[in-house]
Design a protein around this motif. Structure first.
Motif, PDB file in Angstrom:
ATOM      1  N   SER A  59      45.887  43.326  41.543  1.00 27.15           N
ATOM      2  CA  SER A  59      46.002  44.762  41.768  1.00 27.15           C
ATOM      3  C   SER A  59      47.455  45.186  41.656  1.00 27.15           C
ATOM      4  O   SER A  59      48.377  44.379  41.860  1.00 27.15           O
ATOM      5  CB  SER A  59      45.452  45.162  43.149  1.00 27.15           C
ATOM      6  OG  SER A  59      46.296  44.694  44.183  1.00 27.15           O
ATOM      7  N   LEU A  60      47.641  46.464  41.317  1.00 23.27           N
ATOM      8  CA  LEU A  60      48.969  47.072  41.317  1.00 23.27           C
ATOM      9  C   LEU A  60      48.842  48.522  41.766  1.00 23.27           C
ATOM     10  O   LEU A  60      47.829  49.183  41.518  1.00 23.27           O
ATOM     11  CB  LEU A  60      49.648  46.959  39.951  1.00 23.27           C
ATOM     12  CG  LEU A  60      49.039  47.704  38.749  1.00 23.27           C
ATOM     13  CD1 LEU A  60      49.495  49.164  38.668  1.00 23.27           C
ATOM     14  CD2 LEU A  60      49.404  46.981  37.461  1.00 23.27           C
ATOM     15  N   SER A 107      49.979  42.663  43.818  1.00 22.58           N
ATOM     16  CA  SER A 107      49.466  41.511  44.540  1.00 22.58           C
ATOM     17  C   SER A 107      48.887  40.531  43.533  1.00 22.58           C
ATOM     18  O   SER A 107      48.171  40.931  42.603  1.00 22.58           O
ATOM     19  CB  SER A 107      48.388  41.940  45.545  1.00 22.58           C
ATOM     20  OG  SER A 107      47.917  40.825  46.281  1.00 22.58           O
ATOM     21  N   LEU A 108      49.223  39.265  43.702  1.00 25.01           N
ATOM     22  CA  LEU A 108      48.806  38.224  42.761  1.00 25.01           C
ATOM     23  C   LEU A 108      48.113  37.109  43.545  1.00 25.01           C
ATOM     24  O   LEU A 108      48.491  36.805  44.679  1.00 25.01           O
ATOM     25  CB  LEU A 108      50.013  37.677  41.989  1.00 25.01           C
ATOM     26  CG  LEU A 108      50.857  38.738  41.261  1.00 25.01           C
ATOM     27  CD1 LEU A 108      52.063  39.156  42.109  1.00 25.01           C
ATOM     28  CD2 LEU A 108      51.317  38.256  39.899  1.00 25.01           C
ATOM     29  N   GLN A 109      47.125  36.495  42.907  1.00 23.30           N
ATOM     30  CA  GLN A 109      46.262  35.551  43.622  1.00 23.30           C
ATOM     31  C   GLN A 109      45.939  34.363  42.731  1.00 23.30           C
ATOM     32  O   GLN A 109      45.798  34.493  41.516  1.00 23.30           O
ATOM     33  CB  GLN A 109      44.963  36.251  44.037  1.00 23.30           C
ATOM     34  CG  GLN A 109      43.959  35.374  44.772  1.00 23.30           C
ATOM     35  CD  GLN A 109      42.589  36.020  44.896  1.00 23.30           C
ATOM     36  OE1 GLN A 109      42.295  37.015  44.227  1.00 23.30           O
ATOM     37  NE2 GLN A 109      41.734  35.469  45.735  1.00 23.30           N
ATOM     38  N   HIS A 238      49.745  55.481  39.660  1.00 22.22           N
ATOM     39  CA  HIS A 238      48.841  54.687  38.820  1.00 22.22           C
ATOM     40  C   HIS A 238      48.468  53.435  39.603  1.00 22.22           C
ATOM     41  O   HIS A 238      49.345  52.736  40.119  1.00 22.22           O
ATOM     42  CB  HIS A 238      49.558  54.298  37.526  1.00 22.22           C
ATOM     43  CG  HIS A 238      48.654  53.810  36.438  1.00 22.22           C
ATOM     44  ND1 HIS A 238      47.893  54.665  35.662  1.00 22.22           N
ATOM     45  CD2 HIS A 238      48.401  52.560  35.985  1.00 22.22           C
ATOM     46  CE1 HIS A 238      47.219  53.961  34.769  1.00 22.22           C
ATOM     47  NE2 HIS A 238      47.498  52.678  34.953  1.00 22.22           N
ATOM     48  N   ALA A 239      47.178  53.174  39.716  1.00 23.01           N
ATOM     49  CA  ALA A 239      46.701  51.980  40.415  1.00 23.01           C
ATOM     50  C   ALA A 239      45.666  51.265  39.553  1.00 23.01           C
ATOM     51  O   ALA A 239      44.868  51.916  38.864  1.00 23.01           O
ATOM     52  CB  ALA A 239      46.092  52.348  41.771  1.00 23.01           C
ATOM     53  N   MET A 240      45.696  49.929  39.584  1.00 24.87           N
ATOM     54  CA  MET A 240      44.760  49.134  38.801  1.00 24.87           C
ATOM     55  C   MET A 240      44.293  47.943  39.620  1.00 24.87           C
ATOM     56  O   MET A 240      45.047  47.383  40.421  1.00 24.87           O
ATOM     57  CB  MET A 240      45.422  48.628  37.504  1.00 24.87           C
ATOM     58  CG  MET A 240      45.936  49.724  36.594  1.00 24.87           C
ATOM     59  SD  MET A 240      46.675  49.086  35.058  1.00 24.87           S
ATOM     60  CE  MET A 240      45.211  48.519  34.171  1.00 24.87           C
ATOM     61  N   TRP A 241      43.034  47.553  39.404  1.00 27.38           N
ATOM     62  CA  TRP A 241      42.466  46.347  39.993  1.00 27.38           C
ATOM     63  C   TRP A 241      41.886  45.518  38.863  1.00 27.38           C
ATOM     64  O   TRP A 241      41.045  45.999  38.087  1.00 27.38           O
ATOM     65  CB  TRP A 241      41.377  46.699  41.004  1.00 27.38           C
ATOM     66  CG  TRP A 241      41.896  47.410  42.211  1.00 27.38           C
ATOM     67  CD1 TRP A 241      42.220  46.866  43.419  1.00 27.38           C
ATOM     68  CD2 TRP A 241      42.137  48.818  42.350  1.00 27.38           C
ATOM     69  NE1 TRP A 241      42.653  47.831  44.286  1.00 27.38           N
ATOM     70  CE2 TRP A 241      42.621  49.045  43.657  1.00 27.38           C
ATOM     71  CE3 TRP A 241      42.022  49.914  41.476  1.00 27.38           C
ATOM     72  CZ2 TRP A 241      42.969  50.313  44.116  1.00 27.38           C
ATOM     73  CZ3 TRP A 241      42.375  51.182  41.936  1.00 27.38           C
ATOM     74  CH2 TRP A 241      42.832  51.371  43.241  1.00 27.38           C
ATOM     75  N   PHE A 242      42.294  44.274  38.765  1.00 26.86           N
ATOM     76  CA  PHE A 242      41.832  43.376  37.706  1.00 26.86           C
ATOM     77  C   PHE A 242      40.755  42.471  38.289  1.00 26.86           C
ATOM     78  O   PHE A 242      41.026  41.672  39.194  1.00 26.86           O
ATOM     79  CB  PHE A 242      43.004  42.555  37.170  1.00 26.86           C
ATOM     80  CG  PHE A 242      44.135  43.401  36.633  1.00 26.86           C
ATOM     81  CD1 PHE A 242      44.054  43.970  35.368  1.00 26.86           C
ATOM     82  CD2 PHE A 242      45.263  43.650  37.396  1.00 26.86           C
ATOM     83  CE1 PHE A 242      45.083  44.758  34.862  1.00 26.86           C
ATOM     84  CE2 PHE A 242      46.299  44.423  36.912  1.00 26.86           C
ATOM     85  CZ  PHE A 242      46.208  44.989  35.643  1.00 26.86           C
ATOM     86  N   HIS A 243      39.538  42.623  37.782  1.00 35.22           N
ATOM     87  CA  HIS A 243      38.383  41.948  38.372  1.00 35.22           C
ATOM     88  C   HIS A 243      38.023  40.640  37.672  1.00 35.22           C
ATOM     89  O   HIS A 243      37.794  39.628  38.331  1.00 35.22           O
ATOM     90  CB  HIS A 243      37.154  42.863  38.330  1.00 35.22           C
ATOM     91  CG  HIS A 243      37.395  44.229  38.890  1.00 35.22           C
ATOM     92  ND1 HIS A 243      37.863  44.438  40.162  1.00 35.22           N
ATOM     93  CD2 HIS A 243      37.238  45.466  38.327  1.00 35.22           C
ATOM     94  CE1 HIS A 243      37.975  45.749  40.382  1.00 35.22           C
ATOM     95  NE2 HIS A 243      37.602  46.384  39.285  1.00 35.22           N
ATOM     96  N   SER A 282      39.472  48.228  37.027  1.00 37.58           N
ATOM     97  CA  SER A 282      39.294  49.586  37.542  1.00 37.58           C
ATOM     98  C   SER A 282      40.659  50.248  37.617  1.00 37.58           C
ATOM     99  O   SER A 282      41.659  49.589  37.928  1.00 37.58           O
ATOM    100  CB  SER A 282      38.647  49.569  38.935  1.00 37.58           C
ATOM    101  OG  SER A 282      37.337  49.054  38.880  1.00 37.58           O
ATOM    102  N   VAL A 283      40.704  51.564  37.346  1.00 37.62           N
ATOM    103  CA  VAL A 283      41.967  52.297  37.279  1.00 37.62           C
ATOM    104  C   VAL A 283      41.806  53.642  37.991  1.00 37.62           C
ATOM    105  O   VAL A 283      40.753  54.275  37.884  1.00 37.62           O
ATOM    106  CB  VAL A 283      42.395  52.553  35.815  1.00 37.62           C
ATOM    107  CG1 VAL A 283      43.819  53.106  35.760  1.00 37.62           C
ATOM    108  CG2 VAL A 283      42.270  51.307  34.958  1.00 37.62           C
ATOM    109  N   ILE A 284      42.830  54.080  38.702  1.00 27.57           N
ATOM    110  CA  ILE A 284      42.866  55.431  39.262  1.00 27.57           C
ATOM    111  C   ILE A 284      44.269  55.990  39.061  1.00 27.57           C
ATOM    112  O   ILE A 284      45.265  55.277  39.237  1.00 27.57           O
ATOM    113  CB  ILE A 284      42.508  55.456  40.763  1.00 27.57           C
ATOM    114  CG1 ILE A 284      41.041  55.068  40.966  1.00 27.57           C
ATOM    115  CG2 ILE A 284      42.764  56.833  41.366  1.00 27.57           C
ATOM    116  CD1 ILE A 284      40.577  55.124  42.410  1.00 27.57           C
TER     117      ILE A 284
END
Length: 293
Positions: A59-60, A107-109, A238-243, A282-284
């Motif tokens: 996510s960012l 955040s990185l995982q 700008h926000a993104m979640w990488f699934h 996902s992006v917002i």
């Protein structure tokens, strides 16, 4: 690999200056400021350079603070906020002319298994059946405030094969439509060698994610955007979640909608699907949406 894609990959290959300090160049923009997707992608590259290779961004969250100068390099400083057993957190500040222009937290995982479910991918035409940018944009040159914008838009998208499922806002200005926009996209070439790695694919998708996201806001109000002179707009955050894993050199569907606009701002949501229907990102974003007076 197409030369324009090589150039884009060069933009994302930041120069290390000191520990956790990087420098990046800028690409000529269709507006007199740095393209938001570029600075977001470069900031994510900087964050990823400071963690082990087995930790990927999930996510960012970012804010655009000032317009960037496309004629000057950008310096990215990374703060190593936390390194845990599974997660790392990084804060990145982009600076030009001594002032911050962009702020990102990522955040990185480490990759792990877990619960699985997702929304279904919408049904849309195959990308091969849709017009390319070279076929589409010249049709509407007379609607832009400046015909030279067509060439600038084409130049900006040569590295990206982007195809609208429905007509874009500038094609139907003056007609209110459902606040939903869909495009297929992929980079214009095959990533290989050192460029074929998960970070490259994540950062290229981040670059493209800012291209058409606010279109859904414009469609709801029959506005064509800055290209036809009926909106003054800019990305605010700008926000993104990488699934799930994906490849930026294979077709991805970017499905966006807008739930609301108010106060000179519009909110847009996006979902990026792989061609076989997996929800990848996902992006917002909230954007400035002012009507010229």
């Amino acid at each position: 690999m197409d030369a324009t894609l090589q150039y884009l990959l060069g933009l994302l290959d930041l120069e290390p200056i000191e520990r956790d300090i990087f420098r990046g160049d800028s690409h000529r923009s269709v507006v007199p400021r740095v393209f938001g997707g570029q600075v977001a992608a470069q900031a994510l590259v900087a964050a990823c350079r400071t963690v082990p290779e087995d930790r990927l961004a999930h996510s960012l969250h970012s804010y655009f603070l000032r317009p960037g100068d496309p004629g000057a390099p950008i310096v990215y400083t990374v703060d190593r906020i936390r390194d845990g057993r599974s997660f790392s957190t990084r804060r990145v500040v982009a600076v030009q002319h001594g002032q911050p222009i962009f702020h990102l937290s990522a955040s990185l995982q480490t990759v792990e298994d877990g619960l699985e479910h997702q929304e279904p991918m919408p049904e849309v035409p195959d990308p091969e059946t849709l017009p390319t940018a070279d076929e589409l944009l010249p049709r509407y040159a007379d609607r832009f405030v400046d015909p030279a914008v067509v060439e600038l838009l084409l130049d900006a998208r040569r590295a990206i094969d982007l195809r609208y499922v429905n007509e874009p806002p500038f094609a139907t200005a003056g007609v209110r439509r459902e606040p939903r926009s869909q495009v297929w996209f992929r980079v214009n070439g095959k990533l290989d060698g050192e460029h074929d790695n998960p970070v490259s694919h994540l950062c290229l998708a981040t670059y493209v994610s800012d291209m058409t996201l606010l279109d859904s806001v414009l469609l709801a109000h029959g506005r064509g955007g800055w290209t036809v002179g009926d909106i003054v707009g800019a990305s605010l955050d700008h926000a993104m979640w990488f699934h799930r894993p994906f490849r930026a050199d294979e077709w991805l569907l970017y499905d966006t909608d807008s739930p609301t606009a108010q106060g000179g701002r519009g909110l847009a949501r996006g979902r990026i699907f792989t061609r076989d229907g997996r929800l990848a990102v996902s992006v917002i974003q909230e954007g400035l949406m002012r009507v010229p007076r």
